[in-house]
Design a protein around this motif. Structure first.
Motif, PDB file in Angstrom:
ATOM      1  N   ASP A 118       0.823  -1.145   0.181  1.00 52.84           N
ATOM      2  CA  ASP A 118       0.015   0.009   0.064  1.00 52.84           C
ATOM      3  C   ASP A 118       1.023   1.148   0.072  1.00 52.84           C
ATOM      4  N   ALA A 181      -3.301  13.759  -0.615  1.00 54.55           N
ATOM      5  CA  ALA A 181      -4.640  13.148  -1.315  1.00 54.55           C
ATOM      6  C   ALA A 181      -4.585  11.830  -1.487  1.00 54.55           C
ATOM      7  N   ALA A 182      -3.189  11.168  -1.785  1.00 55.79           N
ATOM      8  CA  ALA A 182      -2.809   9.824  -1.917  1.00 55.79           C
ATOM      9  C   ALA A 182      -3.174   8.930  -0.604  1.00 55.79           C
ATOM     10  N   HIS A 184      -5.022  10.315   1.886  1.00 58.50           N
ATOM     11  CA  HIS A 184      -6.412  10.124   2.374  1.00 58.50           C
ATOM     12  C   HIS A 184      -7.068   8.825   1.416  1.00 58.50           C
ATOM     13  N   ARG A 185      -6.566   8.655   0.144  1.00 56.73           N
ATOM     14  CA  ARG A 185      -7.366   7.629  -0.682  1.00 56.73           C
ATOM     15  C   ARG A 185      -6.937   6.312   0.029  1.00 56.73           C
ATOM     16  N   ARG A 186      -5.704   6.194   0.507  1.00 55.70           N
ATOM     17  CA  ARG A 186      -5.215   5.043   0.784  1.00 55.70           C
ATOM     18  C   ARG A 186      -6.075   4.579   2.127  1.00 55.70           C
ATOM     19  N   ARG A 187      -6.273   5.762   2.966  1.00 59.40           N
ATOM     20  CA  ARG A 187      -7.090   5.210   4.181  1.00 59.40           C
ATOM     21  C   ARG A 187      -8.562   4.800   3.933  1.00 59.40           C
ATOM     22  N   VAL A 188      -9.056   5.252   2.901  1.00 57.92           N
ATOM     23  CA  VAL A 188     -10.202   4.870   2.406  1.00 57.92           C
ATOM     24  C   VAL A 188     -10.397   3.556   1.660  1.00 57.92           C
ATOM     25  N   THR A 189      -9.213   3.418   0.874  1.00 56.97           N
ATOM     26  CA  THR A 189      -9.546   1.989  -0.123  1.00 56.97           C
ATOM     27  C   THR A 189      -8.577   1.305   0.264  1.00 56.97           C
ATOM     28  N   GLU A 191      -5.481   1.323  -0.773  1.00 52.88           N
ATOM     29  CA  GLU A 191      -4.738   1.228  -1.860  1.00 52.88           C
ATOM     30  C   GLU A 191      -3.507   2.166  -1.761  1.00 52.88           C
TER      31      GLU A 191
END
Length: 395
Positions: A118, A181-182, A184-189, A191
């Protein structure tokens, strides 16, 4: 509450200014940043910078503060393997080499993702990781020139103006936002991802209105200190050597206030906003005749009291000594490796909750934090470290 990036670790392979400024901002937001260098290839900005009046590495002091330092000779296969061990315990890997360098070192995104599924990887380069111009090297002046910002900066009858550190820092700030932003995206998905920041595209993003004008058939031009509507609007000479004051008049009420302060007589040429703009050169002469006889600070104080936007054009020593910036932590004191204290630029933002954002340590010495990184984080024993040092992998 703690700092927003508390618990995030960054393996920092960036060099020079744009990439290191990004990771330095992230460190002030709470990330633990481990800067990777080698005595074989020091960061170029660790060298003295006499052009700035200091024989010490002024730029490096700014962008390396808050960071931890370890030595890894990436030109050795064992060095790349050690770098992967560091990345495996990190959330972000950041680099700012020319595209292809990390691949040749065996540290491509795919290779690093193999040790940290990740992982968020940041690559900062002149023109991006793909495309026909991706092989171009670049520094701050090139970014502004290639992105069109230099062409639009300067006086109408003069050449384009070179954009230097402001370009590096703007690239770094954009990269920091993209990394967050990346994350934050990792925390949500769950990935990770590869963040590709092209410096010339950052520069082009700053001239959007000119691009629109050009697309509509217009011809953007350098305008110096002119404003498309406001006048007076510019920087005017003040009393003393190389002293200046910035003044901007927005409407009729402010124009009348400026006349009351300066003694400029009513004139039909300046009756309306459009009139003032059409005769802005004559108006600049009248304003300059008044400002040139006064200290910039006095003229600014009187204009501000009357409701006119004005301020002395400050030198960097004035900024460093400003009590307002000191009180807000925008200018802070840090300790250099030799123990000397000096001013440094803090992060230009505040949070209503959590710990204070800022610089908690000064510039690291080369390899200063290897006991913590190699010993505590990676669990390496003294014998293994000694062997790597003898093989000039940790060097």
């Amino acid at each position: 509450m703690t700092l927003p990036l508390k618990g995030i670790r960054i393996a920092d392979f960036t060099v020079h200014n744009a990439g290191p400024f990004c990771t330095q901002l992230l460190s002030q937001l709470g990330a633990e940043v481990v800067k990777v260098e080698s005595a074989m290839r020091l960061d170029a900005f660790r060298k003295p910078h006499p052009v700035y009046g200091r024989m010490g590495p002024a730029t490096f002091d700014q962008v390396a503060s808050n960071k931890l330092s370890v030595r890894i000779n990436l030109k050795k296969a064992e060095g790349a393997a050690l770098a992967k061990r560091l990345v495996a315990v990190s959330d972000v890997a950041a680099e700012s080499f020319r595209p292809g360098v990390m691949d040749r070192l065996g540290l491509s995104f795919a290779a690093l993702q193999a040790v940290r599924r990740d992982l968020v990887m940041l690559s900062v380069s002149s023109s991006g990781q793909t495309g026909p111009d991706s092989h171009f090297a670049g520094y701050a002046p090139l970014f502004g020139a290639w992105g069109g910002l230099g062409e639009l900066t300067g006086y109408e009858d003069g050449p384009p103006v070179e954009m230097r550190h402001v370009m590096d820092h703007t690239v770094g700030m954009n990269a920091a936002v993209a990394v967050m932003a990346a994350l934050h995206r990792r925390r949500v998905t769950g990935e990770g991802g590869h963040v590709d920041v092209a410096a010339r595209e950052v520069a082009a993003s700053l001239v959007g209105e000119a691009l629109l004008l050009a697309a509509a058939g217009g011809e953007p031009r350098r305008a110096g200190n002119d404003h498309p509507r406001m006048a007076p609007h510019g920087v005017y000479p003040a009393l003393g050597e190389d002293r200046w004051i910035s003044i901007a008049v927005e409407d009729d009420a402010q124009w009348q206030a400026l006349c009351a302060v300066t003694g400029i007589a009513p004139d039909a040429r300046f009756a309306s906003e459009a009139d003032r703009h059409a005769h802005r050169r004559e108006l600049d002469g009248l304003v300059s005749a008044w400002t040139a006889t006064l200290p910039a600070e006095d003229a600014a104080r009187w204009l501000q009291a009357a409701g006119v936007a004005a301020h002395a054009s400050w030198t960097t020593p004035e900024i460093a000594a400003d009590p307002h910036l000191r009180a807000r932590g925008a200018v802070v004191e840090v300790t250099e490796p030799d123990g000397k204290r000096r001013a440094a630029v803090g992060v230009p933002m505040r949070l209503s909750k959590g710990e204070d954002i800022g610089i908690v340590r000064g510039t690291p010495a080369l390899g200063e934090h290897e006991d913590y990184v190699y010993g505590e984080l990676l669990g390496m024993g003294r014998a293994e470290r000694n062997a790597l040092e003898e093989a000039e992998v940790i060097y």
